[in-house]
Write a protein that holds these residues in place. Structure first.
Motif, short mmCIF file in Angstrom:
data_model
loop_
_atom_site.label_atom_id
_atom_site.label_comp_id
_atom_site.label_asym_id
_atom_site.label_seq_id
_atom_site.Cartn_x
_atom_site.Cartn_y
_atom_site.Cartn_z
N PHE A 112 7.01 12.02 6.17
CA PHE A 112 7.87 10.86 5.89
C PHE A 112 7.57 9.72 6.85
O PHE A 112 7.54 8.54 6.47
CB PHE A 112 9.34 11.27 6.00
CG PHE A 112 10.31 10.14 5.78
CD1 PHE A 112 10.61 9.71 4.50
CD2 PHE A 112 10.93 9.53 6.86
CE1 PHE A 112 11.50 8.66 4.30
CE2 PHE A 112 11.82 8.48 6.67
CZ PHE A 112 12.11 8.05 5.38
N LEU A 113 7.32 10.05 8.12
CA LEU A 113 7.00 9.04 9.12
C LEU A 113 5.53 8.63 9.07
O LEU A 113 5.18 7.48 9.33
CB LEU A 113 7.34 9.56 10.52
CG LEU A 113 8.81 9.88 10.78
CD1 LEU A 113 8.96 10.56 12.13
CD2 LEU A 113 9.65 8.61 10.74
N GLY A 114 4.67 9.60 8.75
CA GLY A 114 3.24 9.34 8.84
C GLY A 114 2.65 8.61 7.65
O GLY A 114 1.68 7.86 7.80
N ALA A 115 3.21 8.81 6.46
CA ALA A 115 2.63 8.18 5.27
C ALA A 115 2.64 6.65 5.36
O ALA A 115 1.62 6.02 5.07
CB ALA A 115 3.38 8.65 4.02
N PRO A 116 3.74 6.01 5.76
CA PRO A 116 3.70 4.55 5.92
C PRO A 116 2.69 4.11 6.98
O PRO A 116 2.03 3.08 6.81
CB PRO A 116 5.13 4.20 6.34
CG PRO A 116 5.97 5.33 5.88
CD PRO A 116 5.11 6.54 6.00
N PHE A 117 2.56 4.90 8.06
CA PHE A 117 1.60 4.55 9.09
C PHE A 117 0.18 4.64 8.54
O PHE A 117 -0.67 3.80 8.84
CB PHE A 117 1.76 5.48 10.29
CG PHE A 117 0.96 5.08 11.49
CD1 PHE A 117 1.46 4.17 12.40
CD2 PHE A 117 -0.31 5.59 11.69
CE1 PHE A 117 0.72 3.79 13.51
CE2 PHE A 117 -1.07 5.22 12.79
CZ PHE A 117 -0.55 4.32 13.70
#
Length: 336
Positions: free
Chosen positions: A319-324
Motif C-alpha cells: 500500500f505504501l510502496g506502490a505509489p512510490f
C-alpha cells in the motif's frame, strides 16, 4: 545527487537518530497490541515471569515479532541497495531476481507433494528456494557475450519469476488445502515467527551484513562505470558475483523467515541516497536502519488498522510502496 546530510558529523547524527527511532518502534511493537501491557510487564516478563497472558504475549509473540521485523527490514534494505547498484535499475527490488517467486514455489511444492507442515521447515525450504532461484537468475543473466548485464539479469529474473509463479498458481488451484495453509505466508508476515526461526538464519544474515560493509568501497568504484572500474584495476566479474551472493543470502534469509515482503528494498535505498548521497558506505548503513524502521512501522500499522484482526505486513508495505514505485517510474520518464 545532492545529499541532505553533507558532512560526516551530520551523517553520524542521522544514524543515531534512526537508531533511536528503531528502538522506540521496537518498544511500541512489544508493549502495544490487543492485550494491554506496559513497560513494567515487558521487564517482568523476563525477570519475574509468572505465566500470565501479558507475560506470554510479550515473551512468545511480541519480542520475537519485533526482532524479526528489525532484522528482515535491514536485510531487505541492504539487499535492495545492492541490487539497484548491481543492475543500475532504480526500481529494482528483490523480486527482480525471482527470489520471492522461487521461495513461494518451493514452499507450495513441499506442501503439495511432501505434506510439510513445520514452520521451521518452511524457513529452510524458503531459504533454499530463494537461494537456488537467485543463483539460477544470476547464471542465466551471465550467459552469452559480454557476461552479466543489467538488462539480461532483469529479463532472466522476470522470466524465471513468471515461470515459478505460474507453477505455484497451478498447484494452488488444484489443492485448496495448501492454499489455506500458505496464503498468509505468501502475503508476507512477521506474525507467528519464533526466535528459533530467526536464530536459524542469523549466521547467514551476519555474513551478509559484514560482506555488504566490506564490499561497499568496491561498489563505489563499480558505480563509476565498468570500463573505469577495470581501468582502476578492479576485477569487476568477481565484484558482481560477490554482490549477487550477498543479495541472495540477505533476501533468501528474509523470505525464509517472513515470506515475500515487497517494496522495502525499493523504497529505502532511495531514501538513503536522498539523505547521504551516492557514497555506498553510507547508503548501506542508512538502508539497513531505514529498512528496519519501515518494516517495524508497517507491522505496527498492520496490527492497528483492523484491530482486533490484523493485516499481513506485505499488504501494508505494498500500500505504501506502490505509489512510490509509480513516482520513481514517472520521475525516470520525465528525465528521459
Amino acid at each position: 545527487m545532492n545529499a541532505r546530510l553533507t558532512n560526516t558529523a551530520l551523517k553520524l547524527s542521522g544514524i543515531f537518530i534512526l537508531f533511536l527511532v528503531m528502538v522506540l518502534l521496537i518498544y511500541l511493537s512489544v508493549v502495544y497490541g490487543v492485550i494491554n501491557t506496559n513497560w513494567r510487564h515487558a521487564i517482568e516478563a523476563y525477570t519475574q515471569f509468572n505465566g500470565t497472558n501479558e507475560h506470554i504475549a510479550i515473551r512468545d509473540v511480541r519480542v520475537p515479532r519485533a526482532l524479526v521485523a528489525t532484522v528482515v527490514g535491514a536485510n531487505l534494505g541492504v539487499a535492495g541497495a545492492l541490487l539497484q547498484a548491481l543492475t543500475k535499475n532504480p526500481v529494482a527490488d528483490t523480486g527482480i531476481l525471482g527470489i520471492n517467486y522461487g521461495a513461494s514455489f518451493f514452499i507450495v511444492f513441499a506442501l503439495t507433494f511432501f505434506s510439510v507442515n513445520s514452520i521451521m521447515a518452511f524457513t529452510w525450504i524458503a531459504f533454499l528456494g530463494a537461494a537456488l532461484s537467485g543463483l539460477a537468475v544470476y547464471g542465466l543473466g551471465s550467459l552469452g557475450r559480454g557476461g552479466m548485464t543489467p538488462i539480461k539479469l532483469t529479463l532472466a529474473g522476470a522470466a524465471l519469476g513468471a515461470l515459478a509463479s505460474s507453477y505455484t498458481n497451478g498447484m494452488l488451484v488444484v489443492n485448496e488445502k495448501v492454499l489455506d495453509e500458505v496464503l498468509f505466508w505468501l502475503s508476507g508476515s512477521v506474525a507467528g515467527r519464533s526466535l528459533d526461526m530467526l536464530m536459524a538464519v542469523m549466521p547467514f544474515v551476519l555474513v551478509g551484513w559484514v560482506g555488504s560493509l566490506l564490499i561497499a568501497g568496491q561498489v563505489n568504484t563499480l558505480l563509476l562505470g565498468e570500463d573505469v572500474a577495470r581501468g582502476l584495476g578492479q576485477r569487476t566479474v568477481f565484484v558482481k558475483l560477490a554482490i549477487g551472493l550477498i543479495i541472495i543470502i540477505l533476501a533468501g534469509s528474509s523470505v525464509g523467515v517472513a515470506g515475500p515482503i515487497a517494496f522495502v528494498g525499493l523504497i529505502t535505498p532511495h531514501l538513503a541516497r536522498y539523505l547521504v548521497g551516492i557514497d555506498f558506505r553510507w547508503v548501506i548503513l542508512y538502508s539497513a536502519l531505514l529498512g528496519s524502521v519501515f518494516l517495524l512501522g508497517a507491522d505496527i500499522a498492520a496490527r492497528f488498522i483492523a484491530m482486533p484482526r490484523e493485516l499481513p505486513i506485505g499488504v501494508v508495505t505494498a500500500f505504501l510502496g506502490a505509489p512510490f514505485f509509480i513516482y520513481v517510474v514517472r520521475k525516470g520518464e520525465l528525465r528521459a
